[in-house]
Design an enzyme around this catalytic site. Sequence first.
Site, PDB file in Angstrom:
ATOM      1  N   ARG A   1     -40.909 -94.420 -43.210  1.00 18.95           N
ATOM      2  CA  ARG A   1     -40.878 -94.849 -44.607  1.00 18.95           C
ATOM      3  C   ARG A   1     -40.165 -93.778 -45.424  1.00 18.95           C
ATOM      4  O   ARG A   1     -40.542 -92.608 -45.387  1.00 18.95           O
ATOM      5  CB  ARG A   1     -42.341 -94.988 -45.058  1.00 18.95           C
ATOM      6  CG  ARG A   1     -42.539 -95.721 -46.316  1.00 18.95           C
ATOM      7  CD  ARG A   1     -44.011 -95.967 -46.521  1.00 18.95           C
ATOM      8  NE  ARG A   1     -44.712 -94.763 -46.942  1.00 18.95           N
ATOM      9  CZ  ARG A   1     -45.724 -94.756 -47.798  1.00 18.95           C
ATOM     10  NH1 ARG A   1     -46.168 -95.886 -48.297  1.00 18.95           N
ATOM     11  NH2 ARG A   1     -46.329 -93.637 -48.127  1.00 18.95           N
TER      12      ARG A   1
ATOM     13  N   THR B   1     -38.007 -94.347 -51.904  1.00 17.89           N
ATOM     14  CA  THR B   1     -37.920 -95.813 -52.081  1.00 17.89           C
ATOM     15  C   THR B   1     -39.097 -96.536 -51.422  1.00 17.89           C
ATOM     16  O   THR B   1     -39.355 -97.705 -51.709  1.00 17.89           O
ATOM     17  CB  THR B   1     -36.632 -96.357 -51.426  1.00 17.89           C
ATOM     18  OG1 THR B   1     -36.716 -96.076 -50.020  1.00 17.89           O
ATOM     19  CG2 THR B   1     -35.394 -95.700 -51.997  1.00 17.89           C
TER      20      THR B   1
ATOM     21  N   ASP C   1     -51.753 -88.392 -44.992  1.00 16.25           N
ATOM     22  CA  ASP C   1     -50.630 -88.809 -44.144  1.00 16.25           C
ATOM     23  C   ASP C   1     -51.096 -88.785 -42.689  1.00 16.25           C
ATOM     24  O   ASP C   1     -51.310 -87.714 -42.106  1.00 16.25           O
ATOM     25  CB  ASP C   1     -49.450 -87.850 -44.354  1.00 16.25           C
ATOM     26  CG  ASP C   1     -48.204 -88.361 -43.651  1.00 16.25           C
ATOM     27  OD1 ASP C   1     -48.268 -88.654 -42.435  1.00 16.25           O
ATOM     28  OD2 ASP C   1     -47.162 -88.486 -44.306  1.00 16.25           O
TER      29      ASP C   1
ATOM     30  N   ASP D   1     -48.943 -86.806 -40.128  1.00 19.05           N
ATOM     31  CA  ASP D   1     -49.040 -85.350 -40.322  1.00 19.05           C
ATOM     32  C   ASP D   1     -50.392 -84.824 -39.849  1.00 19.05           C
ATOM     33  O   ASP D   1     -50.469 -83.768 -39.224  1.00 19.05           O
ATOM     34  CB  ASP D   1     -48.836 -84.993 -41.802  1.00 19.05           C
ATOM     35  CG  ASP D   1     -47.378 -85.128 -42.219  1.00 19.05           C
ATOM     36  OD1 ASP D   1     -46.535 -85.419 -41.353  1.00 19.05           O
ATOM     37  OD2 ASP D   1     -47.104 -84.948 -43.416  1.00 19.05           O
TER      38      ASP D   1
HETATM   39  C1  PRP Z   1     -46.810 -94.259 -42.185  1.00 20.82           C
HETATM   40  C2  PRP Z   1     -47.818 -95.119 -41.441  1.00 20.82           C
HETATM   41  C3  PRP Z   1     -47.193 -96.482 -41.493  1.00 20.82           C
HETATM   42  C4  PRP Z   1     -46.513 -96.463 -42.846  1.00 20.82           C
HETATM   43  C5  PRP Z   1     -47.339 -97.251 -43.807  1.00 20.82           C
HETATM   44  O1  PRP Z   1     -45.752 -93.942 -41.355  1.00 20.82           O
HETATM   45  O2  PRP Z   1     -48.093 -94.683 -40.135  1.00 20.82           O
HETATM   46  O3  PRP Z   1     -46.263 -96.713 -40.460  1.00 20.82           O
HETATM   47  O4  PRP Z   1     -46.430 -95.100 -43.252  1.00 20.82           O
HETATM   48  O5  PRP Z   1     -46.703 -97.330 -45.037  1.00 20.82           O
HETATM   49  P1  PRP Z   1     -46.181 -98.703 -45.635  1.00 20.82           P
HETATM   50  O6  PRP Z   1     -47.250 -99.723 -45.406  1.00 20.82           O
HETATM   51  O7  PRP Z   1     -45.991 -98.389 -47.090  1.00 20.82           O
HETATM   52  O8  PRP Z   1     -44.890 -99.056 -44.965  1.00 20.82           O
HETATM   53  P2  PRP Z   1     -44.512 -93.032 -41.790  1.00 20.82           P
HETATM   54  O9  PRP Z   1     -43.359 -93.894 -42.185  1.00 20.82           O
HETATM   55  O10 PRP Z   1     -44.952 -92.014 -42.787  1.00 20.82           O
HETATM   56  O11 PRP Z   1     -44.098 -92.351 -40.433  1.00 20.82           O
HETATM   57  P3  PRP Z   1     -44.928 -91.406 -39.450  1.00 20.82           P
HETATM   58  O12 PRP Z   1     -45.948 -92.256 -38.762  1.00 20.82           O
HETATM   59  O13 PRP Z   1     -43.871 -90.905 -38.530  1.00 20.82           O
HETATM   60  O14 PRP Z   1     -45.548 -90.305 -40.267  1.00 20.82           O
HETATM   61  N1  URA Z   2     -48.818 -93.545 -44.712  1.00 20.43           N
HETATM   62  C1  URA Z   2     -49.838 -92.701 -44.467  1.00 20.43           C
HETATM   63  O1  URA Z   2     -49.855 -92.012 -43.429  1.00 20.43           O
HETATM   64  N2  URA Z   2     -50.827 -92.606 -45.372  1.00 20.43           N
HETATM   65  C2  URA Z   2     -50.844 -93.332 -46.496  1.00 20.43           C
HETATM   66  O2  URA Z   2     -51.794 -93.214 -47.288  1.00 20.43           O
HETATM   67  C3  URA Z   2     -49.769 -94.209 -46.742  1.00 20.43           C
HETATM   68  C4  URA Z   2     -48.768 -94.297 -45.828  1.00 20.43           C
END
Ligand code: PRP
Ligand code: URA
Length: 207
Positions: free
Chosen positions: A103, A107, A199, A202
């Site tokens: 994500r 945006t 997150d 993370d």
């Molecule tokens: C996080 C999470 C979802 C997404 C949710 O992933 O694991 O995939 O955000 O957000 P949304 O519903 O607004 O799309 P991220 O894109 O941060 O990647 P990551 O798992 O590599 O940290």
């Molecule tokens: N992705 C995450 O990991 N946490 C949130 O709260 C939203 C998106």
Amino acid sequence: MKNVTVIHHPLVQHNLTRLRDARTQPQEFRRLLSEIAGLMTYEATRSLGVKKVSVRTPMEKSAGVQLEKEIVLVPVLRAGLGMLGGILEMIPHARVGFIGLKREETTLQAHFYHKSLPKNLSRCEVILIDPMLATGGSAVAAIDFLCEQGAKSIHLVSLVAAPEGIRRVRKSHPTLPIFTAAIDRQLNGVGYILPGLGDAGDRLFGT
Ligand code: PRP
Ligand code: URA
């Protein structure tokens, strides 16, 4: 909400609280996330079809059942990986596909960076795994892609869901079953779930 199952089981809720706790360090976070995913699998697979089979016990013939369709697990990278192990412990014969989505921070648009899925998805039960359903952009992108690849039956398992994310999935996929341990209050101004758990990627990987 229709076709949204909140899993209230005490073990699930106990683990969720520990995952939310900002003091929980990556090692413990990984263990808890995997464990809670396994527990959620019972509920998420409750409606899977079975067919009758017979089996020969050491004593005699017995009636039994086996799962009707093959199961494919699809974690959304990265954070979905934290749930994969726990679900595989429950369904060790499942095949596994991967969808990499990131994500974009400003945006909040989800962008693909990896796609690899097993063949013949149309004959499989697909379980899409991502701990966080926030705006719903990642989930909808992943579900749309799975549908394009022929998936006919998809279950979404998300540990924590925002109402906004559920509404977005509902809008594009009105009947798709969603399983979650909590529907949280709302998103903040930068798309994070409140109260949420921060997150997930993370916290899982200590980045
Ligand atoms: C996080 C999470 C979802 C997404 C949710 O992933 O694991 O995939 O955000 O957000 P949304 O519903 O607004 O799309 P991220 O894109 O941060 O990647 P990551 O798992 O590599 O940290
Ligand atoms: N992705 C995450 O990991 N946490 C949130 O709260 C939203 C998106």
